[in-house]
Design a protein around this motif. Structure first.
Motif, PDB file in Angstrom:
ATOM      1  N   SER A   1     -10.913   2.666  -1.080  1.00  0.00           N
ATOM      2  CA  SER A   1      -9.611   2.804  -0.546  1.00  0.00           C
ATOM      3  C   SER A   1      -8.707   1.636  -1.141  1.00  0.00           C
TER       4      SER A   1
ATOM      5  N   TRP B   1      -5.735  -4.429   5.102  1.00  0.00           N
ATOM      6  CA  TRP B   1      -7.181  -5.412   5.528  1.00  0.00           C
ATOM      7  C   TRP B   1      -7.281  -7.070   5.247  1.00  0.00           C
TER       8      TRP B   1
ATOM      9  N   ALA C   1       0.538  -0.971  -0.055  1.00  0.00           N
ATOM     10  CA  ALA C   1      -0.012   0.008   0.026  1.00  0.00           C
ATOM     11  C   ALA C   1       0.723   1.221  -0.012  1.00  0.00           C
TER      12      ALA C   1
ATOM     13  N   LYS D   1      -6.027   1.157  -0.901  1.00  0.00           N
ATOM     14  CA  LYS D   1      -4.743   0.916  -0.480  1.00  0.00           C
ATOM     15  C   LYS D   1      -5.265  -0.091   0.642  1.00  0.00           C
ATOM     16  N   ARG D   2      -6.165   0.798   1.133  1.00  0.00           N
ATOM     17  CA  ARG D   2      -6.760   0.516   2.633  1.00  0.00           C
ATOM     18  C   ARG D   2      -7.262  -1.048   2.572  1.00  0.00           C
ATOM     19  N   ASN D   3      -7.753  -1.581   1.774  1.00  0.00           N
ATOM     20  CA  ASN D   3      -8.777  -3.023   1.676  1.00  0.00           C
ATOM     21  C   ASN D   3      -6.719  -3.612   1.791  1.00  0.00           C
TER      22      ASN D   3
END
Lengths: 322, 378
Positions: free
Chosen positions: B267, B274, B160, B269-271
């Motif tokens: 998003s 996670w 990310a 990157k956030r995914n």
């Protein structure tokens, strides 16, 4: 621990990575990501060792290893170029297949005894140069010397010759290359084959020269994957690939040799007094690969250079897009 | 002029049929992917048979042996399930990540770290030996999942933040994980210089079917453990996440069309972070269940390549969480029977060949191949 010896052995061990990395550069420059390097190297190492064992001729072993690596690479070429499958999964499967196949066909090879290896020698005159002569030109395997000649030639081929330009065109903009009359499919098949041959050569370099023998999966110990990582660090440039490979080779040696001396930099060597710290040393090449990837992608972002534009995308004639 | 040439060619003797390949315009029927996968497996078995006879073995006997040694009786079937449990959890971990086209090849390392986390609870020790069994299991599961998640977080974060290729970084993390565990096995938790920790106390063992033999006789000797429940629960949870939640919708959208997802304000990157963490946690849970349900101590070589087989399981199951459970059983059988097969590389080779033919067979999902009469097209 003699630093000179570490560097000398590092150059030798870096030669393996050099061949594998440049092979992958050829393949990726044509637009085909081949993650099967590890498998093809194992096939090459196994084929070279068993051929040398049967015939007594290490050069025949090298030849067979290159052919075997090339053949295995064509499975990936067929699946990803003709059948247009996902190159990541296809490459992974070729890696598994190569590993499994080399384990099956190499059964019993580890106890098979010794074979005649590729020759080691020093280069007259050049080996007289202080320091450099000792590191690069004294008592090295012939494969190491071939490596020295090989990477500048590859760089010249890719950046300065007509077929090299065709290669780059196919990887950057295949439909334009196609319109110019370059056969995209044939070019890709060809360079995937070259990549496979070089991976096979890298394998042969291990089993017949650098650390002779067949130790099943430990023969390569993940060097094929490190090579794929080095390609990104090298930004698809053979010269940078050579720098990276030799640094990595030296690092691999250093990690092995640093446990030897009792004193290190004027202090008690913790790796000598607690050999279990060696496990942390073992992590270093792999951790370093990740660090190199971080550096490489940061630099690529800053300079706005990237992978060949069509890398990973199948080319379908007549379809819109790349 | 042109008419004469065409009539000349048609007069020339040619084979009256030809193979025609054209892109599939309509969606293939529902049974089609299953038939394809089955065909791919059968083809691989044929190829493997060829290789086995090439190296001087008897393929029919080998297959018979595999079937008998893995499904022959209730006892061996239970052992098959034991081998399948980590494959189920890792297959789920891979399915989740692959659905987003995030290539988590590091399940092997996350498995090792999960095993390490569970062992740390017992060996540090973080719990008194008098603690009840369910507390132990809860703590070990949390520790295993947390360590696996950390091992997934690192490549996810690097991807990310720095756009580091996750295939390479997860693979490198595998090697680091093995060395990490080895340090603790050799240096910290070694039992009398052997390369293994002491046996875990019984309270830290996952309950097995055989533990209930006193109440129900036929269960005696069956080693299938609570991990199976973990795996089935995990399959349900992953299915709910992927197909019944907003997050799952985001994951699938990113996998199908990252650009559209970006425009939709998701998003990526956030995914990435996670999903890598959840994927790592599942693989970590696999490591925890293996160490507490089967091995009962931390030692080297706790995995015959579960992390890599899990990739194939996920792919063969077409990333469907419930199909993962069933496919994992098949591969569990292969691993179980494979231990005795010579040469020892055969299970690995079989897996490689299955994956190769599976990917090749995807071609038939996208293209229709028919044999047509030449005359028809004129």
């Amino acid at each position: 621990m003699d630093l000179l010896i570490v560097l000398q052995a590092g150059v030798a061990s870096g030669t393996v990575l050099l061949f594998a990395t440049i092979g992958e550069i050829f393949s990726e420059r044509s637009g085909v990501l081949n993650l099967g390097v590890e498998g093809m190297m194992l096939i090459g190492a196994m084929a070279a060792f068993s051929t040398a064992l049967k015939t007594g001729n290490p050069w025949l072993g090298v030849l067979v290893a290159m052919l075997a690596g090339g053949l295995v690479s064509q499975i990936h070429a067929f699946i990803s170029i003709t059948l247009q499958a996902d190159q990541v999964v296809s490459g992974l499967s070729v890696s598994f297949l190569g590993t499994g196949l080399s384990l099956v066909l190499g059964e019993g090879l580890s106890k098979a005894g010794t074979v005649s290896l590729l020759p080691n020698f020093s280069i007259p005159l050049l080996s007289q140069i202080p320091l450099i002569g000792k590191i690069f030109f004294t008592n090295q395997s012939i494969m190491v010397y071939i490596g020295y000649l090989f990477f500048p030639l590859c760089w010249y081929f890719i950046t300065r010759t007509r077929p090299g330009m065709h290669l780059r065109a196919v990887g950057e903009f295949p439909s334009a290359a196609d319109a110019l009359g370059i056969n995209v499919y044939r070019t890709r098949y060809g360079y995937v084959f070259v990549g496979g041959m070089l991976a096979g050569l890298a394998g042969a370099t291990i089993s017949l020269a650098i650390s002779p023998g067949w130790f099943s999966e430990l023969t390569t110990a993940g060097q094929g994957w490190i090579a794929v990582g080095l390609v990104i660090f090298a930004q698809w440039d053979p010269l940078r690939a050579a720098t990276g490979s030799y640094i990595f080779g030296a690092l691999r040696r250093l990690v092995l040799d640093i446990q030897g001396p009792t004193m290190l930099l004027g202090a008690r060597n913790p790796f000598y007094y607690n050999p279990y710290y060696g496990f942390f040393l073992q992590m270093i090449p792999y951790a370093f690969t990740i660090i190199v990837l971080i550096l490489g992608s940061r630099e690529a972002m800053r300079k706005r250079i990237g992978a060949p534009a069509a890398l990973g995308l199948p080319y379908i004639r007549g379809q819109r897009g790349l | 002029m042109s008419e004469t040439t065409s009539s000349q060619t048609s007069q020339r003797k040619r084979f009256p049929y030809k193979i025609q390949i054209e892109p599939r315009l309509k969606e293939a029927p529902k049974w089609y992917p299953f038939a394809l996968s089955l065909g791919a497996i059968l083809l691989s078995l044929l190829i493997v048979a060829g290789v086995i006879s090439l190296v001087g073995g008897n393929p029919w006997k080998t297959y018979q042996h595999i079937a008998k040694a893995s499904f022959g009786s209730l006892g061996v079937f239970s052992d098959t399930m034991v081998k399948a449990i980590p494959l189920m959890l890792i297959g789920l971990a891979c399915s989740l990540a692959f659905r987003m086209r995030l290539w988590n090849i590091g399940a092997e390392g996350q498995f090792y770290l999960g095993a390490f986390g569970a062992s740390a609870v017992v060996l540090t020790p973080l719990l008194p030996e008098t603690a009840p069994k369910w507390v132990y299991i809860l703590y070990m599961a949390i520790a295993g999942m947390a360590l696996g998640a950390i091992w997934g977080f690192i490549p996810g974060f690097l991807k990310a933040k720095f756009n580091v290729n996750e295939i390479i970084s997860t693979l490198m993390m595998n090697y680091i994980a093995v060395a990490w565990n080895n340090y603790f096995i050799y240096a910290i938790w070694t039992e009398g210089g052997f390369q293994m920790s002491k046996m875990f106390p019984k309270v830290a063992w996952l309950p097995r079917l055989t533990d209930f033999a006193s109440k129900f006789k036929p269960l005696a000797g069956l080693t299938t453990h609570l991990g199976l429940v973990f795996a089935v629960l995990a399959a349900v949870v992953i299915w709910l996440i992927l197909y019944r939640s907003r997050w799952g919708y985001e994951i699938r959208l990113i996998g199908d069309n990252p650009r559209a997802a970006e425009y939709a304000g998701i998003s990526i990157k956030r995914n990435v972070v996670w999903v890598m963490m959840l994927s790592g946690a599942l693989a970590g849970l696999a490591g925890m269940s293996e160490i507490t349900g089967v091995v009962h101590r931390l030692q080297g070589a706790i995995s015959p390549g579960y992390g890599f087989t899990g990739i194939i399981v996920a792919w063969l199951a077409k990333l469907n969480p419930f199909a993962v459970i069933l496919v994992a059983i098949l591969f569990g059988a292969l691993i179980l029977a494979g231990r005795e097969i010579q040469p020892s590389g055969i299970p690995k080779m079989v897996q490689g060949i299955i994956l190769v033919s599976l990917i090749a067979s995807d071609f038939f999902m996208r293209y229709k191949i028919s044999i047509v009469r030449r005359a028809e097209e004129e």
